[in-house]
Structure formats: C-alpha cells, structure tokens
Design an enzyme around this catalytic site. Structure first.
Site, PDB file in Angstrom:
ATOM      1  N   ASP A 285      55.855 -29.562  42.225  1.00 51.83           N
ATOM      2  CA  ASP A 285      57.137 -30.086  41.759  1.00 51.83           C
ATOM      3  C   ASP A 285      58.216 -29.094  42.232  1.00 51.83           C
ATOM      4  O   ASP A 285      57.919 -28.026  42.790  1.00 51.83           O
ATOM      5  CB  ASP A 285      57.135 -30.271  40.239  1.00 51.83           C
ATOM      6  CG  ASP A 285      58.202 -31.266  39.802  1.00 51.83           C
ATOM      7  OD1 ASP A 285      59.106 -31.576  40.606  1.00 51.83           O
ATOM      8  OD2 ASP A 285      58.155 -31.743  38.651  1.00 51.83           O
TER       9      ASP A 285
HETATM   10  C1  BGC Z   1      61.009 -33.566  38.835  1.00 48.98           C
HETATM   11  C2  BGC Z   1      60.116 -34.513  39.608  1.00 48.98           C
HETATM   12  C3  BGC Z   1      60.835 -35.046  40.821  1.00 48.98           C
HETATM   13  C4  BGC Z   1      61.328 -33.896  41.654  1.00 48.98           C
HETATM   14  C5  BGC Z   1      62.009 -34.302  42.937  1.00 48.98           C
HETATM   15  C6  BGC Z   1      61.693 -32.553  39.714  1.00 48.98           C
HETATM   16  O1  BGC Z   1      62.672 -31.868  39.030  1.00 48.98           O
HETATM   17  O2  BGC Z   1      60.253 -32.924  37.836  1.00 48.98           O
HETATM   18  O3  BGC Z   1      59.676 -35.538  38.772  1.00 48.98           O
HETATM   19  O4  BGC Z   1      59.996 -35.886  41.540  1.00 48.98           O
HETATM   20  O5  BGC Z   1      62.230 -33.129  40.882  1.00 48.98           O
HETATM   21  O6  BGC Z   1      63.242 -34.850  42.745  1.00 48.98           O
END
Ligand code: BGC
Length: 760
Positions: A285
């Site tokens: 993530d």
């Molecule tokens: C989130 C994810 C997301 C990623 C990309 C993160 O902050 O936890 O769910 O896919 O950002 O945008």
C-alpha cells in the site's frame, strides 16, 4: 454411449485447456527470459517501482521528473492519472525513449465505478445480488479501460466489524461467507473471462490482511488476533479472490502477529503463495515499506529488504526498493533470485494484459467517447442504488409516498452533489450526480409542491467540518446561527404534507483516515430532526452514511428510516424511485448496527461464551451482558424491510440424519403476504452444537434473492453438505466435525426458525 462421448469430450477439453495454457506459459516464459537477460539490475529494480504520478498530474508528461525516470527505466507503473492523453504521452516515453521499451502499467482506485459511480461497496453489498455486483465491476472495467487504466486497486475485502473504522465503507461488511462471494463476483467482473481483452482490467485484492480489525476502529492501528480467528473469519474473502484468479494483491498497512503485513513472510509467502497457490504479484500500500521504519523495524534499507524477502514485488510510492536494493544485493542482504522473481511477476502481469503486444490498447479515444457514462451504465447505477437502500423502519406504512403529495426536503444532504457518490471516486465528475431534491423533482409532476431548505449544517463544529473536508468538497456550510437555519426549514415544512429529512454523513466522514469515536448523527442534525418531529408532520429520514450509525433515538422517534449509504451518480433518481414505490426496497444489512458505541464490536456470528444470557432477557447477574444496555443490536445483520411482507412456513429437512458424503436439503415456503410485488433475501445459517473448538452461534451458509408477486408463494431449497460445514480447527486444519447441527432459515440473522439434524 452418449454418456461416454460426453466424458471423452470433457477430458479432451480439459486436456486442450491445460495444453493451451501450458503453451501460452511457455511462450510467455521465453519472452520474459529473453527480456530479463537484457535487463540491468537498475532496470529490474525499476519494474518494482510504482511512484506517485507527481508533476505529471499538473504538467507535461515527457519533461516531468517522472518522465525522466521513465526514460531511465526506473518506473514499472503509475496510478491515479485520469487523462487518456497523458497516459498515452507517458506510455510513449516508456516504449519509445527507454532503453528496453517496456510498457508501463496504469493503475487506479476504481472502487465502486469509474465515471459512472455505483453505491459505495458497503451499500452495494446490501443488495446480496452477485450478478448485479459482478455487472457493476464489469462496467467499471469497461469505462476505466476505455480511458487508459488497466489495473484497479479493488476489491477491498477486509472484514469490518467496527463501525468506528471509516474504511468499513469500502468493504462488504462483517461476514466471511458473503464477503467471499462478493470478492469472487468483483474479480470476475473486473477481469472478465480473458484478461488480455481490451475491456478487462487486472484486479488487486486488498488490504491483505486483517486491516479491518484495527484496534478501537482507528485507521492504521495495530491488529492482533488468533490464527483460528484469522483463518475462519478474516482470511476467507482474500482467499476467495485468489481462488477466483485475482491478478494482484495489496499488502495492508497494519501489523499481523507483530510484523507489519508488508514485511510479513508468513502472510505474503507461506499463506498467500504456498498455502493458497497465488501466482500473481503483490504490491505494497502507499509507502507501506517506508512505514515499517515508524513501526520500529529498522531503516529504509533494512525494511526494503525485509519486504522483498517477505514476498512483496512492487513498492508503491516510497521508492525503498529503487534506492536501497542494489546496496542490499551487494551486501548479500537480498539475493538476485529474489529480485528476479519480483521483476518476473511484474513483467508477467504486463504480458498477460497484452501490453507488450500493444502498449496503447487501453488508449482508444473512440471507446472513451462512446463507452463511458453511457445511458445503459447509468440505468444500472440507478438500479444498483435502489437495490442497496435498506429500509430500517416504516411505521404504519408511511412509505411509499403518493406522487401527489407536497413534500419538504430538508437537511444538509438534500441537495449536495458533491456528497452523493461517497468515498473513493477518483475519476468521476461530481457535478453529474443527481441530488435527492433533483430526483424528487424529476419524479413528480407538480414541481411547485416540492420545497427545500438546508435545515442545518453537517455539524455545528466548523473545525470538525474542516477536518472532514481536506479534499475541499462542498459541505454547503451556512454561517447563519443554527436556530435561524432550523426555523427556515420548519417554516417551509408547514407548506408540505410530508417531510423528508436528508441527514447523516457527508462523503468524507467515512473512508480512509476518517475514523469516528462517536458514530451518532451530529448534534446539529439531531436538533433539526427534533424540530421537524415537533411540527407534527410525518417525517421520513433518508440516511446517508458510509458506516453503521448509532441511531437509537432516531429509531425510536422517527416513523420511517431508510439508509441510502452514498448511492453514486444516480443517487437522487434512485432514492425517488424507492420513496415513491417505483422500486420496492429489498436490501438487507451486511453489518450489525449497534444500539450504542459501547457495544462495539458487535456481530451476529459471535461465540456463546460460558455464561450466555437467555434469549429475550436484558440482564442477569454473572451472565455475559451489560448493566446499561441489552445485548441486542439495534438492527441485526441480514435485516431490512420491504413495502410488502413475507411469511416463512413449512421449514423442513429431507432427512435428519445425514450419512458421510451425503447432503441435506433444507426447504422453506415463502409467501408474499403484502400489497406489493417484491424481492426477499432468504438466508440460511447453521450452528455446530458441539465442536473441538468453540463455534459461532450462527454462521451464514447460503442465501437466495427471490422475486414474488403479491400473493405468490415459492418453495426455496438449499443443499448443505459436510463440505459447507468445514472450519479451521485449533491446529489450523480445515476439517468437518460430525455431530449435531441446527439449520436456521429466515429473513435475517435473528431468526429462530430452525431444524435440528445430525451429520455423521
Ligand atoms: C489506500 C489504498 C489505495 C492506495 C492508492 C492508500 O492510501 O490505503 O486503498 O489503493 O492508497 O491510492
């Protein structure tokens, strides 16, 4: 003879499919081997790098900082860029100006639609309609791939049992069985039957794992649970996505057994790859690797090597892989085999998508013009929204409304385009959403009979509103004093037969980093509701929310309540459809709604404890209960009303003793006893009465959504075999245990309608 011919045909088909896959793999492996032989270490590390889009968002692709990196082969992909021209221009840099011309992969958070937005996932899950859910994902994929995107960070399948956690909005609720079915439907919808088609996109199941179990519902917080609980309750939906062939997995931010998921080898390799056989790639993530420094596991070089060794293949945003792995390789802290393996998996994903054949296959302006935000897509969005609304209360059948009624729409969510779509809507145009006011005006002929007033701010606390509103969506704040805003609403209500109070949460009150310790309706809105009730007019509460709320006062005082979540682009039209009875509500909750915050976590599949409280009682000393609130939820899992009513009769099992390898058929007759045609979601739960470990008091094992015309009845039947009753025992073996079981069939998880049987 015919039988043998069929068998031979089946064997030949299996052989053919296997041989074709083998041939495809051989071709792919040869291609990738050849490419990797030419790659330098830096180019391999470049494939593992997924930076933020940075200055591309605002500037020209080719002379941006990222453009330079792409030219140097230091980027594997980019995400959340909405612009087919930009995507084309950046891809051009990759495939024309970098040494090996490897195409980029373009990802996005396409969470509940691309430009046509469907209800937030928690809402959509309440439809319990797998074909519908799959269809929404298919449409999202069609729209996104027409606009340059071939990889979505969805489905989010984290089990959510704590409504304080804002991201409960992004998942499918509390239940592993239902959650697994939804995970499967979404992966199928996104990826279609052939990932290389130009309208299929690679899915990414997230956040692996246990992210929904953050302590106290505070986002990114510690999680800690037994392996038995993980395997039985939290891991099944991720596994279901893997079984459905999901192409990628996103590691979660939280720790699992003391090690952040991003550096957790047990999770990323032992379970995901060795036990479940996952063959795709794992992405972190956002800055997940770097965050391990704050978790207290070491410096960037160390945590980056930890992540690679755990089984992470792609580094989102943090560039720990890009900047430290060469040094770690030199110091023998990681091996070239580990780097090669990660690089190979990224290249395989690109190969399977067909990017090496045509890097611009998702950049077709013609498709972008004709396949996005179409009439058909909007029609489905409207239907999906109507199927997600849960009617929680409808005293004296105050709903549906007459189209001839004069209506006051009051409340901060009554006419707010920006807040109809909900959290995570990267690509949509909020101005195209219909509000409740517009939906009602579209529906009724005499527009002069519709009145509107703001009624209250979201909260009296403007500082709270600022925290909610970091993305700058309009909250329609009105700086008059609260009493004047309410008075205006009460005054216009005097002209109406009925009041619709549009209250609850704005979009950003749930979602990432939007945890709440108090999940009631903010006081400003409660004051408004009180004033509206005092008018003596009938009040219908249309509740916008991204989570279960604690609305005991409202449930006791307001005659009709329908939760509409954040319904998506067609919000207002869909709400009007249901309020006026053009669509009959059928959705059922996929999370338990508590009476108050102190009951959290509360979920239907709890254990019995050694001191259970007798059914129907509130308190007994030395029993498991509270002094100040009963154990009951406000609304149980599986609950939801219709405009019609259904009777359940003749629940029977075709046998009460089930021999090994046999199954039992459970049947029930459902009759539509009310005044409307409607859908009912029939639910089957089981309980294992005696086990080698403690077992939940109920577990969902089946459901069917059936349509019945008024007066009509149908027999519904479920087949349950020992396979359906398996669980992970104390040694984490997936076992079936013979013995006594109860099979419940009913309209929600509270049902006591049960039959006993013995599985041998
Ligand atoms: C989130 C994810 C997301 C990623 C990309 C993160 O902050 O936890 O769910 O896919 O950002 O945008």
């Amino acid at each position: 003879m015919k039988f043998f011919r069929t068998i031979i045909a089946i064997i030949l088909t299996i052989f053919y499919v296997h041989a074709t896959a083998q041939k495809d793999n051989t071709k792919m492996n040869a291609f990738i081997n050849n490419l990797m032989n030419k790659m330098t270490l830096d180019e391999k590390l470049g494939q593992l790098n997924l930076p933020g889009a940075g200055d591309i968002i605002t500037g020209q692709a080719s002379n941006s900082d990222i453009g330079l990196k792409i030219r140097q082969g230091k980027v594997g992909g980019l995400f959340n860029i909405k612009s087919i021209e930009k995507i084309k221009a950046i891809q051009k840099v990759a495939v024309e100006e970098s040494r090996l011309k490897i195409p980029l992969i373009f990802g996005m958070d396409v969470i509940h639609g691309y430009q046509t937005e469907f209800p937030i996932p928690l809402g959509l899950s309440c439809s319990w309609d797998m074909a519908l859910i799959e269809r929404t994902a298919r449409i999202a994929a069609t729209e996104a791939t027409a606009d340059g995107i071939c990889w979505t960070f969805s489905p989010m399948v984290d089990i959510g049992r704590d409504p304080r956690w804002g991201r409960i909005a992004e998942g499918s609720g509390e239940d592993p069985f239902l959650g697994s079915q939804i995970a499967r439907a979404m992966v199928k919808g996104y990826q279609g039957d052939d990932l290389s088609k130009n309208n299929a996109m690679m899915a990414c199941v997230k956040h692996y794992a246990l992210y929904g179990a953050a302590e106290a519902g505070r986002d990114y917080n510690t999680t800690d649970m037994s392996k038995v609980r993980m395997y039985n309750e939290y891991l099944p939906p991720y596994k279901a996505a893997v079984d459905a062939g999901v192409g990628s997995v996103m590691a979660s931010f939280n720790e699992v057994d003391g090690i952040p998921a991003t550096g957790n080898k047990w999770l990323q390799t032992d379970v995901l790859r060795n036990q479940w056989g996952f063959k795709g790639f794992v992405v972190t993530d956002y800055t997940g690797i770097n965050e391990m420094i704050e978790h207290g596991l070491g410096d960037l070089q160390h945590v980056s090597s930890l992540a690679l060794k755990a089984g992470i293949d792609m580094d989102m945003v943090g560039e720990g892989f890009l900047t430290t792995l060469a040094k770690s390789l030199h110091q023998k802290k990681v091996t070239i085999t580990e780097i090669n393996q990660a690089c190979r998996l990224i290249l395989e994903a690109k190969y399977k998508l067909g990017l090496f054949d045509d890097p611009y296959k998702y950049c077709n302006e013609e498709r972008a013009k004709t396949e996005i935000f179409t009439k058909d897509n909007l029609t489905l969005a409207r239907r999906a929204a109507a199927e997600s609304f849960v009617l929680l209360k409808n005293k004296n059948n105050i709903l549906p409304l007459q189209k001839s009624a004069s209506i006051a729409i009051v409340g901060p969510l009554g006419d707010s385009k920006a807040n109809m779509v909900g959290t995570w809507a990267v690509a949509t145009d909020f101005s195209k959403a219909t509000t409740l006011l517009e939906g009602i005006k579209n529906k009724i002929e005499n527009k002069d009979h519709v009145f509107y007033a703001l009624g209250s701010n979201i909260s009296d606390d403007s500082i709270f509103e600022n925290r909610v509103n970091v993305f700058g969506k309009s909250l329609n704040r009105d700086n008059r004093n609260a009493a004047d805003i309410i008075k205006e609403a009460v005054d216009i209500s005097a002209k109406a037969d009925v009041i619709i109070a549009a209250v609850g949460e704005v979009a950003e009150m749930s979602g990432e980093s939007s945890s709440r310790s108090d999940i009631s309706i903010p006081k400003a809105q409660r004051d408004l509701l009180n004033a509206l009730m005092n008018t003596g007019k009938p009040v219908i509460m249309v509740l916008f929310t991204g989570r279960p709320l604690a609305i005991k006062w409202e449930a006791e005082n307001i005659p009709a309540i329908m939760t509409v979540w954040h319904p998506g682009t067609e919000a207002g039209n869909a709400i009007a459809d249901v309020l006026f009875g053009d669509a009959v509500p059928s959705a059922k909750l996929t999370t338990t709604w508590p009476q108050n915050m102190g009951q959290i976590p509360i979920y239907y599949a709890h254990k019995n404890t050694g001191r259970p409280l007798e059914e129907g009682k509130w308190f007994e000393k030395f029993r498991s209960n509270y002094l100040d609130v009963s154990n009951d939820p406000l609304f149980p899992f599986g609950y939801g009303l219709s405009y019609t009513s259904f009777a359940y009769t003749n629940t029977t099992l075709n046998k009460s003793v089930i021999q090994p390898n046999d199954s039992v058929e459970a049947k029930v007759t459902i009759t539509n006893t009310g005044e409307f045609d409607g859908d009912e979601i029939v639910q089957l739960y089981t309980r294992q009465m005696v086990g080698s470990i403690t077992r939940p008091v109920k577990e969902l094992k089946g459901f069917q959504k059936i349509f019945l015309k008024k007066g009509e009845h149908k027999q519904v039947s479920f087949t349950i075999s020992s396979k359906d009753l398996k669980f992970y025992n104390n040694s984490l073996k997936y076992v079936f245990e013979p013995g006594n079981y109860k099979i419940f069939i009913g309209t929600d998880s509270n049902t006591a309608n049960a039959a006993d049987c013995v599985f041998q």
